[in-house]
Every structure is written in structure tokens, then in C-alpha cells.
Design an enzyme around this catalytic site. Structure first.
Site, short mmCIF file in Angstrom:
data_model
loop_
_atom_site.label_atom_id
_atom_site.label_comp_id
_atom_site.label_asym_id
_atom_site.label_seq_id
_atom_site.Cartn_x
_atom_site.Cartn_y
_atom_site.Cartn_z
N GLU A 26 1.00 -1.27 -0.01
CA GLU A 26 0.07 -0.03 0.05
C GLU A 26 0.81 1.16 -0.16
O GLU A 26 2.08 1.13 0.19
CB GLU A 26 -1.00 -0.08 1.17
CG GLU A 26 -0.28 -0.09 2.52
CD GLU A 26 -0.97 0.39 3.52
OE1 GLU A 26 -1.38 1.88 3.38
OE2 GLU A 26 -0.96 0.03 4.86
N SER A 141 -13.46 1.05 9.68
CA SER A 141 -12.67 1.19 8.45
C SER A 141 -12.97 0.59 7.26
O SER A 141 -13.83 -0.72 7.53
CB SER A 141 -11.30 0.79 8.64
OG SER A 141 -10.49 0.82 7.89
N ASP A 143 -11.41 -0.95 5.50
CA ASP A 143 -10.59 -2.25 5.19
C ASP A 143 -11.30 -3.24 5.48
O ASP A 143 -11.11 -4.44 4.87
CB ASP A 143 -9.29 -2.04 6.22
CG ASP A 143 -8.31 -0.72 5.90
OD1 ASP A 143 -8.72 -0.12 4.89
OD2 ASP A 143 -7.36 -0.75 6.68
N LYS A 160 -3.59 -1.94 16.06
CA LYS A 160 -3.12 -1.12 16.94
C LYS A 160 -4.36 -1.11 18.13
O LYS A 160 -5.41 -1.04 17.75
CB LYS A 160 -2.99 0.19 16.76
CG LYS A 160 -1.53 0.53 15.97
CD LYS A 160 -1.33 1.81 15.89
CE LYS A 160 -0.22 2.01 14.91
NZ LYS A 160 -0.45 1.58 13.55
N1 PSU Z 1 -2.29 1.68 10.50
C1 PSU Z 1 -1.28 1.73 10.39
N2 PSU Z 1 -0.39 2.62 9.49
C2 PSU Z 1 -1.18 2.91 8.50
C3 PSU Z 1 -2.49 2.72 8.54
C4 PSU Z 1 -3.04 1.96 9.37
O1 PSU Z 1 -0.32 1.41 11.62
O2 PSU Z 1 -0.55 3.61 7.77
C5 PSU Z 1 -3.35 3.12 7.35
C6 PSU Z 1 -3.65 2.25 6.23
O3 PSU Z 1 -3.44 2.56 5.00
C7 PSU Z 1 -4.95 1.70 6.62
C8 PSU Z 1 -5.59 3.05 6.98
O4 PSU Z 1 -5.61 1.08 5.56
O5 PSU Z 1 -4.57 3.81 7.57
C9 PSU Z 1 -7.10 2.85 7.71
O6 PSU Z 1 -7.64 4.08 7.98
P1 PSU Z 1 -9.03 4.27 8.32
O7 PSU Z 1 -8.86 3.94 9.90
O8 PSU Z 1 -9.36 5.67 8.01
O9 PSU Z 1 -9.87 3.44 7.55
MN MN Z 2 -13.03 5.72 9.32
#
Ligand code: PSU
Ligand code: MN
Length: 307
Positions: A26, A141, A143, A160
Site C-alpha cells: 500500500e 474502517s 478495510d 493497534k
Molecule cells: N495503520 C497503521 N499505519 C497506516 C494505516 C493504518 O499502522 O498507515 C493506514 C492504512 O493505509 C489503513 C488506513 O488502510 O490507515 C486505515 O484508515 P481508516 O482507519 O481511516 O480506515
Molecule cells: Mn473511518
């Protein structure tokens, strides 16, 4: 592939044609996950580790109206240095192409693009999940949703504790996403090796993971898999120290009313700054470890596919 606005690098094109192992990477981790210049060092080192372990790296991003799978050094640097790169989740892929913006793909968007071009394995640091207080904010997320729809295996160091890990695990179970502990039967939590969450599935053998992937394909179960690979003992940080830092980060984010797609980058930046680079050092180490494991898995996967 000609119909898609996708440019494959020469090595990626050859690896796909010759059916040799490939690992997707990514780019949000470069643009929003780590500060410059450590981020470019990380991006280059991860690619080198994947090559040294017998696979082709395919870092994914959106630039100049195209999705790029496999980035030149010049493009990696552009992502690492540029101040206004857009964090692209699945929702944003089409608009960033049309507007010819520079976009770095999250786990969700990277998975989607990897699947589109035929890459089955992906290495990163950590994935997004169900945020704390999601019952009020609805912040889950993308994800997780992508993992429920896209058959790509993501090698990461767990999630995390900026997230609600129990809710994240429940969500993944509902969505039929396996979380396979690699050399562990407990969910690792990124900077640390342990949590209080026991995993239903674990293995010490990557060939078994490749066999599970193959069985899912055969059965037409099109969900993703998480391989949870704990940070190595010598790189792990103290658990109570990290819990406290994360608690402070969450408090600060709340007081500044940070929300939506800004929250994860905000928390990551705060944690790196508050720990004098210790968190960044741990983050680099675990990403490198994940890259190595993902390349090894990609080799098993390729052998298995050929059989
Ligand atoms: N966790 C990390 N480093 C990151 C991310 C998450 O330790 O860079 C990034 C990844 O690209 C992940 C995104 O897909 O944050 C998730 O963001 P959100 O929580 O807004 O979905
Ligand atoms: Mn979000």
C-alpha cells in the site's frame, strides 16, 4: 487489462505473465503513516526485502489519471515528499483517477486493485478496524468491508489499540474473514506481541496458509484473510508505555474534534512524535518482517497454484 486505467511496471508485468510470486504494497503508509524521509527509506527497503526473498514488489498508488501497480523510484519519492497526497480508500479510487489527483491507497483500496490485476498477497504494517466509540461515531474502517469482499491475503502485525480490538474481531468473524496467527495463537497488537484476544486459528507453516487460500478459491469463498505476524521480541515496545501513549493520543484527537478519514493519520503522527521515534522504529521493523513473510507466502502460493 487494456480497458482499465492501470499502468503496470515492467517487473510486475513480467511477474504476472510468467506467474512468479508477487507481493502488493500500500502507499498510504508512505504518505500518511510515516514522516519524511523515513517513509521513503521504508518504501525502498520493503521493496528490496521482497526481492531478496524471491518475489516481485508491487507498490500501488494513483497518479496522473492512472492507477500504477509497481512504482518507479521517482514516483515513490513523489508520494513520500508531496504534502497534499490524498488518502484513497475504495470509495475514492474513481474520483481521484478522473480528477488526475495524486492518491495513496489504503489497505482497502490496495486490496481492491491487487485483486483486479491478479495479485493475491499483500504486505503492510497494520490494518484499520472498528474505532473506539464506533457505537456513537459509526467509524468502522473500509478495510474490514474490503476484507469481506475481496479475496486477498493481508500480512500485517495485527491492529493497534487505537482501535476497539474486540469489536474488530467480532466484525471480522461476522464477515467471514479468517485471522490466522503466524507463530502465535494470540492477536498481536502492532507495537506489542500480545493482547487478551485468543485467535481461533494459528499456524507455524506458511504452506498451510497457501493451502487455505487454495481451498477457499475452490469453494468460491471470496473473502480475504489476515495473517497476523507479531513484531519480533527484540523490536517490541513496552505494553503499558504504549497503552498510555495511545490513551493520550485518543484524548488529544477528541479535544481537537478530529474525525473521519483524518483520525488514523492524526493518531499515528501523535504516537510517533510522543515516543521520540521509538514507535517509528518499531513500525519500520514490523513492516520489514511482514514483507519477508509475505514474500515467503507468495512463493508457497505460487507453487500451490501450479499444482
Ligand atoms: N495503520 C497503521 N499505519 C497506516 C494505516 C493504518 O499502522 O498507515 C493506514 C492504512 O493505509 C489503513 C488506513 O488502510 O490507515 C486505515 O484508515 P481508516 O482507519 O481511516 O480506515
Ligand atoms: Mn473511518
Amino acid at each position: 487489462m487494456n480497458d482499465y486505467p492501470i499502468k503496470l511496471s515492467q517487473p510486475v508485468q513480467e511477474a504476472l505473465k510468467n506467474q512468479t510470486p508477487i507481493v502488493a504494497l500500500e502507499s498510504t503508509i508512505i504518505s500518511h503513516g510515516m514522516p519524511y524521509p523515513k517513509n521513503i527509506e521504508m518504501a525502498q527497503t520493503v521493496e528490496r526485502i521482497i526481492i531478496e526473498n524471491g518475489a516481485t514488489p508491487a507498490t500501488i498508488a494513483i497518479m496522473d489519471g492512472y492507477i500504477h501497480v509497481g512504482l518507479s523510484d521517482e514516483k515513490l519519492k513523489r508520494l513520500a515528499k508531496h504534502g497534499s497526497v490524498i488518502k484513497v480508500s475504495t470509495r475514492d479510487i474513481a474520483s481521484v483517477i478522473i480528477k488526475k489527483q495524486t492518491g495513496a491507497t489504503t489497505v482497502a483500496a490496495t486490496m481492491r486493485i491487487a485483486a483486479l490485476v491478479g495479485i493475491d498477497i499483500f504486505a503492510t504494517g497494520g490494518i484499520g478496524g472498528v474505532h473506539i466509540h464506533a457505537d456513537q461515531t459509526f467509524d468502522i474502517s473500509r478495510d474490514l468491508e474490503e476484507l469481506s469482499q475481496t479475496p486477498v491475503t493481508v500480512v500485517c502485525a495485527g491492529a493497534k489499540s487505537i482501535l476497539d480490538l474486540n469489536k474488530t474481531m467480532e466484525y471480522l468473524e461476522t464477515k467471514a474473514v479468517e485471522v490466522i496467527g503466524y507463530h502465535t495463537d494470540i492477536l498481536p497488537t502492532f507495537y506489542t506481541r500480545k493482547s487478551d484476544i485468543k485467535l481461533a486459528l494459528s499456524t507455524d507453516n506458511l504452506e498451510e496458509v497457501a493451502r487455505i487460500m487454495k481451498m477457499k478459491r475452490l469453494l468460491n469463498i471470496k473473502t480475504g484473510i489476515i495473517v497476523a505476524n507479531p513484531i519480533l521480541k527484540e523490536d517490541a515496545l513496552d505494553e503499558s508505555y504504549m497503552q498510555k501513549t495511545i490513551k493520550d493520543a485518543l484524548k488529544k484527537a477528541k479535544s481537537h474534534k478530529i474525525k473521519g478519514k483524518d483520525i488514523t493519520p492524526y493518531l499515528l503522527k501523535y504516537i510517533v512524535e510522543k515516543t521520540d521515534g521509538k514507535a517509528l522504529q518499531a513500525n519500520l521493523a514490523l513492516v520489514y518482517h511482514n514483507a519477508k513473510v509475505a514474500a515467503q507466502l507468495a512463493k508457497h502460493h505460487q507453487t500451490m497454484k501450479d499444482k
